[in-house]
Design a protein around this motif. Structure first.
Motif, PDB file in Angstrom:
ATOM      1  N   PHE A   1       0.842  -1.182   0.000  1.00 27.71           N
ATOM      2  CA  PHE A   1       0.000   0.000   0.000  1.00 27.71           C
ATOM      3  C   PHE A   1       0.886   1.243   0.000  1.00 27.71           C
ATOM      4  O   PHE A   1       2.062   1.193   0.356  1.00 27.71           O
ATOM      5  CB  PHE A   1      -0.930   0.022   1.232  1.00 27.71           C
ATOM      6  N   ALA A   2       0.303   2.333  -0.378  1.00 25.62           N
ATOM      7  CA  ALA A   2       1.025   3.603  -0.423  1.00 25.62           C
ATOM      8  C   ALA A   2       0.066   4.714  -0.010  1.00 25.62           C
ATOM      9  O   ALA A   2      -1.158   4.538   0.022  1.00 25.62           O
ATOM     10  CB  ALA A   2       1.578   3.870  -1.831  1.00 25.62           C
ATOM     11  N   LEU A   3       0.687   5.860   0.330  1.00 29.29           N
ATOM     12  CA  LEU A   3      -0.097   7.034   0.705  1.00 29.29           C
ATOM     13  C   LEU A   3      -0.086   8.048  -0.435  1.00 29.29           C
ATOM     14  O   LEU A   3       0.976   8.357  -0.988  1.00 29.29           O
ATOM     15  CB  LEU A   3       0.489   7.684   1.971  1.00 29.29           C
ATOM     16  N   SER A   4      -1.272   8.512  -0.788  1.00 26.55           N
ATOM     17  CA  SER A   4      -1.375   9.534  -1.843  1.00 26.55           C
ATOM     18  C   SER A   4      -1.192  10.901  -1.203  1.00 26.55           C
ATOM     19  O   SER A   4      -2.030  11.317  -0.392  1.00 26.55           O
ATOM     20  CB  SER A   4      -2.734   9.437  -2.536  1.00 26.55           C
ATOM     21  N   PRO A   5      -0.113  11.614  -1.510  1.00 28.31           N
ATOM     22  CA  PRO A   5       0.103  12.929  -0.869  1.00 28.31           C
ATOM     23  C   PRO A   5      -0.915  13.984  -1.276  1.00 28.31           C
ATOM     24  O   PRO A   5      -1.113  14.954  -0.570  1.00 28.31           O
ATOM     25  CB  PRO A   5       1.524  13.301  -1.327  1.00 28.31           C
ATOM     26  N   ARG A   6      -1.555  13.793  -2.432  1.00 26.33           N
ATOM     27  CA  ARG A   6      -2.495  14.813  -2.907  1.00 26.33           C
ATOM     28  C   ARG A   6      -3.845  14.691  -2.194  1.00 26.33           C
ATOM     29  O   ARG A   6      -4.407  15.686  -1.762  1.00 26.33           O
ATOM     30  CB  ARG A   6      -2.677  14.670  -4.410  1.00 26.33           C
ATOM     31  N   SER A   7      -4.349  13.435  -2.098  1.00 26.39           N
ATOM     32  CA  SER A   7      -5.685  13.262  -1.527  1.00 26.39           C
ATOM     33  C   SER A   7      -5.666  12.823  -0.075  1.00 26.39           C
ATOM     34  O   SER A   7      -6.688  12.876   0.597  1.00 26.39           O
ATOM     35  CB  SER A   7      -6.456  12.219  -2.357  1.00 26.39           C
ATOM     36  N   GLY A   8      -4.476  12.373   0.421  1.00 25.64           N
ATOM     37  CA  GLY A   8      -4.413  11.885   1.786  1.00 25.64           C
ATOM     38  C   GLY A   8      -5.056  10.526   1.947  1.00 25.64           C
ATOM     39  O   GLY A   8      -5.448  10.142   3.056  1.00 25.64           O
ATOM     40  N   SER A   9      -5.145   9.773   0.849  1.00 23.54           N
ATOM     41  CA  SER A   9      -5.809   8.468   0.881  1.00 23.54           C
ATOM     42  C   SER A   9      -4.778   7.356   0.890  1.00 23.54           C
ATOM     43  O   SER A   9      -3.652   7.503   0.420  1.00 23.54           O
ATOM     44  CB  SER A   9      -6.727   8.311  -0.341  1.00 23.54           C
ATOM     45  N   LEU A  10      -5.227   6.215   1.411  1.00 20.55           N
ATOM     46  CA  LEU A  10      -4.443   4.989   1.350  1.00 20.55           C
ATOM     47  C   LEU A  10      -4.827   4.262   0.074  1.00 20.55           C
ATOM     48  O   LEU A  10      -6.018   3.980  -0.154  1.00 20.55           O
ATOM     49  CB  LEU A  10      -4.715   4.114   2.578  1.00 20.55           C
ATOM     50  N   VAL A  11      -3.849   3.989  -0.790  1.00 18.92           N
ATOM     51  CA  VAL A  11      -4.109   3.348  -2.083  1.00 18.92           C
ATOM     52  C   VAL A  11      -3.225   2.128  -2.200  1.00 18.92           C
ATOM     53  O   VAL A  11      -2.262   1.938  -1.457  1.00 18.92           O
ATOM     54  CB  VAL A  11      -3.839   4.333  -3.246  1.00 18.92           C
ATOM     55  N   THR A  12      -3.586   1.274  -3.179  1.00 18.33           N
ATOM     56  CA  THR A  12      -2.786   0.077  -3.421  1.00 18.33           C
ATOM     57  C   THR A  12      -1.519   0.450  -4.166  1.00 18.33           C
ATOM     58  O   THR A  12      -1.502   1.324  -5.011  1.00 18.33           O
ATOM     59  CB  THR A  12      -3.592  -0.952  -4.235  1.00 18.33           C
ATOM     60  N   ALA A  13      -0.416  -0.259  -3.821  1.00 19.01           N
ATOM     61  CA  ALA A  13       0.879  -0.004  -4.470  1.00 19.01           C
ATOM     62  C   ALA A  13       1.100  -0.944  -5.640  1.00 19.01           C
ATOM     63  O   ALA A  13       2.074  -0.791  -6.375  1.00 19.01           O
ATOM     64  CB  ALA A  13       2.010  -0.157  -3.456  1.00 19.01           C
ATOM     65  N   GLY A  14       0.228  -1.901  -5.820  1.00 19.54           N
ATOM     66  CA  GLY A  14       0.378  -2.852  -6.919  1.00 19.54           C
ATOM     67  C   GLY A  14      -0.733  -3.891  -6.856  1.00 19.54           C
ATOM     68  O   GLY A  14      -1.703  -3.774  -6.091  1.00 19.54           O
ATOM     69  N   ARG A  15      -0.582  -4.907  -7.649  1.00 19.66           N
ATOM     70  CA  ARG A  15      -1.601  -5.959  -7.688  1.00 19.66           C
ATOM     71  C   ARG A  15      -1.525  -6.795  -6.417  1.00 19.66           C
ATOM     72  O   ARG A  15      -0.439  -7.171  -5.962  1.00 19.66           O
ATOM     73  CB  ARG A  15      -1.370  -6.855  -8.917  1.00 19.66           C
ATOM     74  N   ILE A  16      -2.695  -7.099  -5.846  1.00 18.52           N
ATOM     75  CA  ILE A  16      -2.782  -7.887  -4.616  1.00 18.52           C
ATOM     76  C   ILE A  16      -3.542  -9.176  -4.931  1.00 18.52           C
ATOM     77  O   ILE A  16      -4.676  -9.133  -5.444  1.00 18.52           O
ATOM     78  CB  ILE A  16      -3.506  -7.110  -3.501  1.00 18.52           C
ATOM     79  N   ASP A  17      -2.921 -10.296  -4.630  1.00 11.98           N
ATOM     80  CA  ASP A  17      -3.544 -11.602  -4.852  1.00 11.98           C
ATOM     81  C   ASP A  17      -3.903 -12.169  -3.492  1.00 11.98           C
ATOM     82  O   ASP A  17      -3.016 -12.525  -2.701  1.00 11.98           O
ATOM     83  CB  ASP A  17      -2.584 -12.535  -5.601  1.00 11.98           C
ATOM     84  N   ARG A  18      -5.183 -12.228  -3.214  1.00 17.72           N
ATOM     85  CA  ARG A  18      -5.618 -12.711  -1.912  1.00 17.72           C
ATOM     86  C   ARG A  18      -5.198 -14.154  -1.682  1.00 17.72           C
ATOM     87  O   ARG A  18      -4.797 -14.538  -0.573  1.00 17.72           O
ATOM     88  CB  ARG A  18      -7.155 -12.598  -1.803  1.00 17.72           C
ATOM     89  N   GLU A  19      -5.287 -14.992  -2.745  1.00 19.52           N
ATOM     90  CA  GLU A  19      -4.950 -16.412  -2.581  1.00 19.52           C
ATOM     91  C   GLU A  19      -3.460 -16.593  -2.281  1.00 19.52           C
ATOM     92  O   GLU A  19      -3.085 -17.519  -1.556  1.00 19.52           O
ATOM     93  CB  GLU A  19      -5.322 -17.185  -3.847  1.00 19.52           C
ATOM     94  N   GLU A  20      -2.649 -15.702  -2.836  1.00 19.52           N
ATOM     95  CA  GLU A  20      -1.213 -15.793  -2.570  1.00 19.52           C
ATOM     96  C   GLU A  20      -0.890 -15.386  -1.134  1.00 19.52           C
ATOM     97  O   GLU A  20       0.024 -15.930  -0.513  1.00 19.52           O
ATOM     98  CB  GLU A  20      -0.453 -14.899  -3.542  1.00 19.52           C
ATOM     99  N   LEU A  21      -1.675 -14.450  -0.607  1.00 15.95           N
ATOM    100  CA  LEU A  21      -1.405 -13.962   0.738  1.00 15.95           C
ATOM    101  C   LEU A  21      -2.030 -14.834   1.813  1.00 15.95           C
ATOM    102  O   LEU A  21      -1.386 -15.121   2.829  1.00 15.95           O
ATOM    103  CB  LEU A  21      -1.922 -12.527   0.883  1.00 15.95           C
ATOM    104  N   CYS A  22      -3.279 -15.239   1.604  1.00 11.85           N
ATOM    105  CA  CYS A  22      -4.028 -15.881   2.689  1.00 11.85           C
ATOM    106  C   CYS A  22      -4.543 -17.273   2.350  1.00 11.85           C
ATOM    107  O   CYS A  22      -5.158 -17.921   3.217  1.00 11.85           O
ATOM    108  CB  CYS A  22      -5.210 -14.996   3.098  1.00 11.85           C
ATOM    109  N   ALA A  23      -4.344 -17.710   1.120  1.00 14.39           N
ATOM    110  CA  ALA A  23      -4.850 -19.043   0.710  1.00 14.39           C
ATOM    111  C   ALA A  23      -6.345 -19.122   0.992  1.00 14.39           C
ATOM    112  O   ALA A  23      -7.132 -18.304   0.547  1.00 14.39           O
ATOM    113  CB  ALA A  23      -4.057 -20.131   1.401  1.00 14.39           C
TER     114      ALA A  23
END
Length: 810
Positions: free
Chosen positions: A75-97
């Motif tokens: 994840f990353a922080l957007s300095p313009r909007s102050g939002s938490l955004v994704t930093a790349g593709r997230i695969d739930r099955e790869e992380l949590c099976a």
């Protein structure tokens, strides 16, 4: 009785409580969000600025950043909007099976206040996986004697998605003999079973081809297929049966490879070939390597790879038992990996300061770091420590975060660099530890003035030194560094003999070398006392002073000065008188000299350099007294000329000469007669010159007689008024001896004498009477010497030859 509707006030109160609870949750350091997997990079997750109560532009100003450990930044922080955004593709099955929910935890750090907030993001599942069977085709052998209603377990499909996107149903292709039913297992999953609806007839149809379709509940629906080939056999109507419906075993993670951890057993009620059971492992999709090996004949499960509790805590093994004709049954083996203390603590430096000023107050933060141990339980319980002799301490914060802070002011001059070793220990058996090094540079402040090596200095300078020559060097050391240690030198301005110090000496501001700006004269002053200041270049600048005494050394640069006899002021030549009756050793006169130098340079010695009558007079080496060396004889000339040299003991020695004229006579007329009788050697060619000399002598004699008569008259008048002498006999009183003082404090006691000349008259002649010499040891100044006339009246009276002059002092 109907329920009363809630008033608007109650609804506002409830809403306010909800908002307050949400804000309190964020302020307490816990924020929760969710985002679907496979979202594009930059997808919105949550409004961090709003939940932290900050404006978006304040995030960068306050140094808000994400702190995570052990994995790539998702994840990353957007300095313009102050939002938490994704930093790349997230695969739930790869992380949590298959785990649900899939939660990712990390921290948000506010660097200005060093506050840490925990963030929990749930990765929601999307339908991105298709149900998949472990094999493409399944072969089933079934006896033709099998009665309708017989159930044959089929291969299950696996779908890595969860919830509604997971496997939902199975469908069997239409046929006349088989139907599909679902059976619930102990793991709450449903497994397909092939149910025989009508009796089989191998002679009519020996092989049946079926298609099993597994579908999920996603949108759109995904499905996978399994081809089933049913071969009709004879009389095998019993499938193998395991001794347990599910096996459980616990294994330490450090068990060696090749260890047998479990043996599964299945039995078949049939006999012969139909009862021969073989074991097979049902491989799951995407399982690239096997940790366990199943022996097909014995049912032994053996470890083939090292276990790692930190990677996988649980292993699930699906095992099938199949008899000879092909009937099968399945079971599940649950392997629990037990943790051992095989991981040392790990440091994650969040913020480190490489330098700190030495005047930093106690409590200044040096580093913020997190300590993590991949083990669990007691093996992951951590304690951090520092060496006891360091001025630092550790302050524990939330989630195993530590602050390294100072405990007292630092001193760069004592220790300028700290290599701080932080040790983390777990409580495993045996315990493991790891170290982290923090290199801290203590920066300098200007807290030390320059210091001289000595409290005072003294130096010796020979007089007559060259102008611009270096005469001394001082050095001051400043234990600070950089500009704070750059020392410049200067002289404290003062006045010496009504002249500024800067006209005598100067100093190099960078090197501390002193230079003479003038040539020093020992006879003017013998010591120069000054102050040298050393200042550093700090802000504010610090300085210190040291006294310096420059002592001037005497050199032999002054020749002796003749104080007596002095050069007459009336243009005449001084004459000393000696009676003809003088015995050997008679004191004729005394040469008095001084030297403005000092010490050995002012030690004087006297010698007779030249005499008109060698052997007649002698000079005292140390006293300068001129005495007769033998008795005077009639043949000795009336006028004797002596040249006396005065020499000091310097290196090289300097000398001065003086010429003395000594008149030998018992009376004034005799002196005059003798002076008239002095003739040059006979020369036939010099008759004219002799005549001129005789005339000159006669004239001088007449003038001298007139002067004597006038002088006698003045003396008689003076004596008459003072009633000193009743007789009418004129005489000349003794002249007082002038005192002498050596130059520059060199004191010489000079033995003076005076001739008391008495003029007596009888019936025919006048005579000069020479009493014994009168000695006086007197100390006088040079000025007195210059103004005093040391010629007695008798000497003036005897001044009769115009050709004789008083020698000049060299």
């Amino acid at each position: 009785m109907a329920a009363r509707p809630k008033s608007p006030h109650c609804r506002r109160l409830v809403l306010l409580c909800v908002l307050w609870a949400a804000r309190w949750g964020a302020a307490a350091g816990q924020m929760r969000y969710s985002v679907p997997e496979e979202s594009d990079q930059g997808a919105f997750v949550g409004n961090i600025a709003k939940d932290l109560g900050l404006e978006p532009v304040a995030l960068a100003e306050r140094g808000v950043r994400i702190v995570s450990r052990g994995r790539a930044q998702l994840f990353a922080l957007s300095p313009r909007s102050g939002s938490l955004v994704t930093a790349g593709r997230i695969d739930r099955e790869e992380l949590c099976a298959q785990s649900a929910p899939c939660l990712l935890n990390f921290n948000i750090l506010l660097e200005d206040t060093l506050n840490i907030y925990s963030v929990e993001v749930e990765i929601t599942d999307i339908n991105d996986n298709t149900p998949h069977f472990g094999v493409e085709e399944l072969e089933i052998k079934i006896s033709e004697t099998t009665t309708p209603g017989f159930r044959i377990p089929l291969k299950s499909a696996h779908d890595e998605d969860i919830g509604g996107n997971s496997l939902q149903k199975y469908e069997l292709s239409p046929n006349d003999h088989f139907s599909l039913e679902m059976r619930s297992a102990a793991d709450a999953n449903k497994h397909p079973e092939l149910v025989l609806q009508r009796a089989l007839d191998r002679e009519q149809e020996a092989v049946h081809h079926l298609l099993l379709v597994a579908s999920d509940g996603g949108d759109p629906i995904r499905s996978g297929t399994l081809r089933i080939r049913v071969t009709v056999l004879d009389a095998n109507d019993n499938a193998p049966v395991f001794t347990q419906p599910e096996y459980h075993v616990s294994v330490p993670e450090n068990v060696p490879v090749g260890t047998r951890i479990l043996t599964v057993t299945a039995t078949d009620a049939d006999e012969g070939h139909n009862a021969e059971v073989a074991y097979f492992r049902e491989k799951k999709p995407k399982e690239t390597s096997e940790v366990f090996e199943l022996k097909s004949t014995s049912g032994d499960i053996v470890i083939t790879k090292n276990l790692d509790y930190e990677d996988v805590k649980y292993h699930e093994i699906d095992i099938e038992a199949q008899d000879g004709p092909g009937l099968l049954t399945r079971t599940k083996v649950m392997v629990t990996v037990l943790d051992v203390n095989d991981n040392a603590p790990e440091f994650y430096m969040t913020s480190v300061t490489s330098s700190v000023p030495e005047d930093a107050p106690p409590g200044t933060m040096i580093a913020l770091f997190n300590v993590h141990d991949k083990d669990s339980g007691q093996n992951a319980f951590l304690q951090c420590s520092l060496p006891q002799d360091l001025p630092f301490k550790l302050e524990r914060s939330v989630d195993n975060y530590y602050r390294l802070v100072t405990t007292k002011p630092l001193d760069r001059e004592q220790i300028s660099l700290y290599n701080i070793s932080v040790t983390a220990n777990d409580e495993g058996n045996p315990p493991l530890s790891s170290n982290a090094q923090v290199l801290l540079q203590v920066t300098d402040i200007n807290d030390n003035p320059p210091a001289f090596l000595q409290t005072s200095y003294s130096a010796y300078i020979p007089e007559n030194n060259l102008r611009g020559a270096s005469i001394f060097s001082v050095m001051a050391h400043d234990p600070d560094s950089g500009d704070n240690a750059h020392v410049t030198y200067s002289l404290v301005e003062q006045t010496i003999q009504e002249a500024p110090l800067s006209s005598y000496v100067s100093i190099n501001a960078d090197t501390g070398v002193l230079y003479a700006l003038s040539s020093f004269d020992y006879e003017q002053f013998r010591a120069l006392h000054l102050w040298v200041a050393a200042s550093d270049s700090g802000d504010p600048s610090l300085s210190s002073n040291v006294s310096l005494s420059l002592l001037v050394l005497d050199q032999n640069d002054n020749a002796p000065e003749i104080l007596y006899p002095t050069l007459p002021t009336d243009g005449s030549t001084g004459v000393e008188l000696a009676p003809r009756s003088a015995e050997p050793g008679y004191l004729v006169t005394k040469v008095v000299a001084v030297d403005r130098d000092s010490g050995q340079n002012a030690w004087l010695s006297y010698r007779l350099l030249k005499a008109s009558e060698p052997g007649l007079f002698a000079v005292g080496v140390h006293t300068g007294e001129v005495r007769t060396a033998r008795a005077l004889q009639d043949r000795d000339a009336l006028k004797q000329s002596l040249v006396v040299a005065v020499q000091d003991h310097g290196q090289p020695p300097l000398s001065t000469t003086v010429t003395l004229t000594v008149a030998v006579a018992d009376s004034i007329p005799e002196v005059l007669a003798d002076l008239d009788s002095i003739k040059a050697p006979a020369d036939p060619d010099d008759s004219g010159l002799t005549l001129y000399l005789v005339v000159a002598v006669a004239v001088v004699s007449c003038v001298f007689l007139a002067f004597v008569i006038v002088l006698m008259a003045l003396r008689v008048c003076h004596w008459h008024k003072s009633h000193l002498m009743p007789a009418a006999i004129g005489g000349m009183g003794a002249m007082p001896a002038a005192p002498f003082e050596a130059v520059d404090g060199v004191r010489a006691f000079l033995q003076m004498y005076s001739h008391e000349v008495s003029l007596t008259t009888d019936s025919r002649n006048s005579h000069l009477i020479f009493p014994q010499p009168n000695y006086a040891d007197t100390l006088v100044s040079q000025q007195t010497c210059e103004k005093s006339d040391f010629l007695s009246a008798s000497q003036s009276l005897l001044e009769g030859n115009g050709e004789e002059t008083l020698p000049q002092v060299n």
